[in-house]
Design an enzyme around this catalytic site. Structure first.
Site, PDB file in Angstrom:
ATOM      1  CG  ASN A   1      28.542  32.154  41.690  1.00  0.00           C
ATOM      2  OD1 ASN A   1      27.758  31.242  41.941  1.00  0.00           O
ATOM      3  ND2 ASN A   1      28.302  33.045  40.755  1.00  0.00           N
ATOM      4  CG  ASP A   2      31.314  29.021  39.227  1.00  0.00           C
ATOM      5  OD1 ASP A   2      30.103  29.288  39.081  1.00  0.00           O
ATOM      6  OD2 ASP A   2      32.201  29.459  38.473  1.00  0.00           O
ATOM      7  CB  VAL A   3      33.570  26.747  45.249  1.00  0.00           C
ATOM      8  CG1 VAL A   3      34.746  26.946  44.303  1.00  0.00           C
ATOM      9  CG2 VAL A   3      33.343  27.978  46.099  1.00  0.00           C
TER      10      VAL A   3
ATOM     11  CB  ALA B   1      31.614  27.673  35.627  1.00  0.00           C
TER      12      ALA B   1
END
Lengths: 112, 466
Positions: B394-396, B435
């Site tokens: 997700n965040d990456v 995050a």
């Protein structure tokens, strides 16, 4: 060179007060080893960072050398028993660390 | 019995073999030989130590090696690859504890260690070395146990914070150092044990405020500590081999911590301060995302896109490992390769729970390592990629890390998947990542969401593709 020759040489040098303290020698080795570590580890491919951590676990268990010396005397007292426990703990890591690293590395295959 | 010079030279050979073990890890081909070098190095070190004249207690020493070795060997054979992070954390704890035991033993019997002067009391240099070795070992021990608990799930992964936390740690640190200084001036058990107890307590207190997803940094840092602890024992014994091995491991762990911090765009200080990755930001971000439009599709739609693509890049995240979907994904890859589609994997440095974890998980699923690429290698290729399949990450992949200066993850290096022609995201829901941020990627025109468990989604893909 035999030990007597070596200690003779050391003795002469000491008289001339030119021999550094053993700690300073060890410290020099320590700093140089950090430099080697820095250069060798930056060259490790990121894909193998997990095996790097497991093999460094086995390598830091080189403290087994200290543990064997601590557990070495025949007389059993606190110092010996603690040394023997440390031998066991370090052995877990040496065998476990190298074997699990080998198991992981064997999985990395090229396209056939 | 070997002469002192022969012993020193044998230890030198062992040191060189240990350096070669690390050097071998530069590529998978040379790594297996490197590992053998490492084993031979440790073997030489142990055998040479066993023949020293002060070592007589063979029966007990061999028993200890046999018991420890057996436990280690069985663990190494059985441990699942998904459990590598906590296994490594546990091993760090063992190194720390062994270092503490050796230090206590050396203090109890300084004459046997050759670190006492004529009157049988400790040299001043040895006192300082014992102090450093003991507290680094003790912190490594308890901190690694907490890290193990958090990674294994036996402790909650969410940060434990309370008022005055950092002040308490600071005070404890001061008391520990004071006890250490007292020990160096006048060695006795009281300051030694006070220092030891506080170091163990500090190990716990320093790690509890750090969130589960920051553990890659912490495991790397403890890796480094275990090396410094070994070097500390080396100084006490005046043994260069231990100093070399410890320094190598220490710098290795430090470099890995640096790489992990950089991949998360955080400073080591910020990670150590802790409190990141709690539940609060996730709840706060919940309100805004309801009304944004997105496209969703079924396995058939995804299969159609994949089959008709020239090039596909797969972005796996830790969710893939949690769902145990590696093997099903590998089957999808095999089918696509057979149909003439070019398939590559893109790995973000923090894709797993420890450095390089995702590479091992893919290797275990028989994905060849030459189609698995690191972030810097693959980022320029996304613009020429037809379909990106994001699975469990997700965040990456969040483009706001590049475009939105107000985003908390602004500046974090990401996989630039939004540059590809089409993006498929397999995810159970639109929930936020670690995050606590909404991912703009999910709402792009080129993105299709497939709401399913990673393993089930791969299995449906296999059925449709076949």
């Amino acid at each position: 060179m035999s030990d007597t020759l070596m200690s003779d040489a050391v003795g002469h040098a000491a008289q001339a007060s030119q021999v550094a303290d053993p700690f300073v020698m060890s410290f020099s080795v320590f700093i140089l080893a950090i430099f080697i570590g820095y250069h060798v580890v930056w060259n490790v491919t990121p894909a193998l960072h997990t095996p790097l951590m497991s093999v460094t676990n086995a390598i830091s268990s080189i403290v087994i050398v200290g543990a064997i010396i601590a557990g070495g005397p025949l007389e059993m007292n606190l110092a010996t028993v603690l040394g023997l426990i440390a031998v066991g703990l370090a052995s877990v890591n040496i065998f476990g660390g190298f074997m699990v690293t080998q198991r992981m590395l064997a999985m990395f295959k090229k396209r056939s | 019995m070997l002469s002192a010079n022969m012993v020193a030279l044998a230890y030198l050979v062992a040191s060189v073999l240990i350096i070669l073990a690390l050097k071998g890890l530069a590529s998978p081909e040379s790594s297996r030989r490197g590992n053998t070098f490492g084993m031979v190095g440790l073997f030489i070190a142990v055998v040479v130590t066993l023949q020293l004249s002060s070592v007589q207690n063979y029966a007990w020493i061999f028993a200890a090696i046999a018991v420890g070795g057996l436990i280690g060997a069985v663990t190494a054979k059985k441990v699942p690859m998904t459990h590598m992070p906590q296994t490594v954390a546990f091993m760090h704890a063992l190194v720390g504890l062994a270092a503490v035991f050796i230090a206590v033993s050396a203090f109890a019997n300084p004459v046997g260690y050759g670190i006492a002067d004529a009157t049988g009391s400790l040299h001043v240099a040895s006192r300082i070395e014992l102090f450093l070795g003991t507290f680094i070992g003790a912190i490594t021990f308890t901190a690694s146990l907490i890290a193990f608990g958090k990674l294994h799930g036996s402790l909650s992964g969410s940060p434990v914070t309370f008022a005055g936390q950092h002040l308490i740690n600071l005070l404890l640190g001061i008391v520990m150092i004071t006890a250490g200084v007292m020990f160096c001036i006048e060695p006795s058990w009281t300051p030694f044990l006070i220092m030891l107890a506080i170091a163990m307590l500090l190990g716990v207190l320093l790690i509890i405020p750090i969130g589960g997803a920051d553990m890659p940094v912490i495991v790397s840092m403890l890796n480094s500590y275990s090396g410094w602890a070994a070097a500390g024992i080396g100084f006490t014994l005046g043994n260069n081999m231990l100093i070399i091995a410890g320094a190598l491991v220490g710098s290795s762990g430090a470099i890995l911590s640096y790489i992990m911090c950089k991949a998360m765009n955080r400073s080591l200080f910020n990670v150590l301060l802790g409190g990141f990755g709690g539940d609060a930001p996730a709840a706060a971000a919940g309100g805004a995302r309801e009304d944004r439009p997105f496209k969703s599709g079924a396995a058939e739609d995804a299969a159609f896109l994949l089959q008709n693509a020239r090039s596909v890049v797969i972005v796996p995240g830790y969710g893939l490992a949690v769902a145990r979907a590696q093997h099903a994904l590998k089957e999808v890859v095999d089918i696509l390769l057979k149909q003439g589609v070019q398939v590559k994997f893109a790995i973000h440095p923090v894709a797993g729970r420890m450095p390089g974890h995702m590479n091992v998980l893919l290797a275990e699923a028989d994905v060849p390592y030459d189609i698995v690429h690191e972030m810097d290698e693959i980022n320029p290729e996304f613009a020429d990629t037809d379909v990106v399949l994001v699975i469990g990450a997700n965040d990456v992949t969040n483009p706001s890390a590049k475009t939105d200066p107000t985003s908390p993850i602004y500046g974090m290096p990401i996989l630039e998947v939004s540059k590809a022609a089409h993006v498929l995201v397999i995810k159970r829901s639109l929930s936020v990542g670690y995050a606590g941020l909404d991912n703009d990627l999910f709402y792009m025109d080129k993105t299709m969401m497939i709401f399913d468990d990673a393993k089930k989604a791969c299995e449906s893909l296999i059925q449709v593709l076949d």
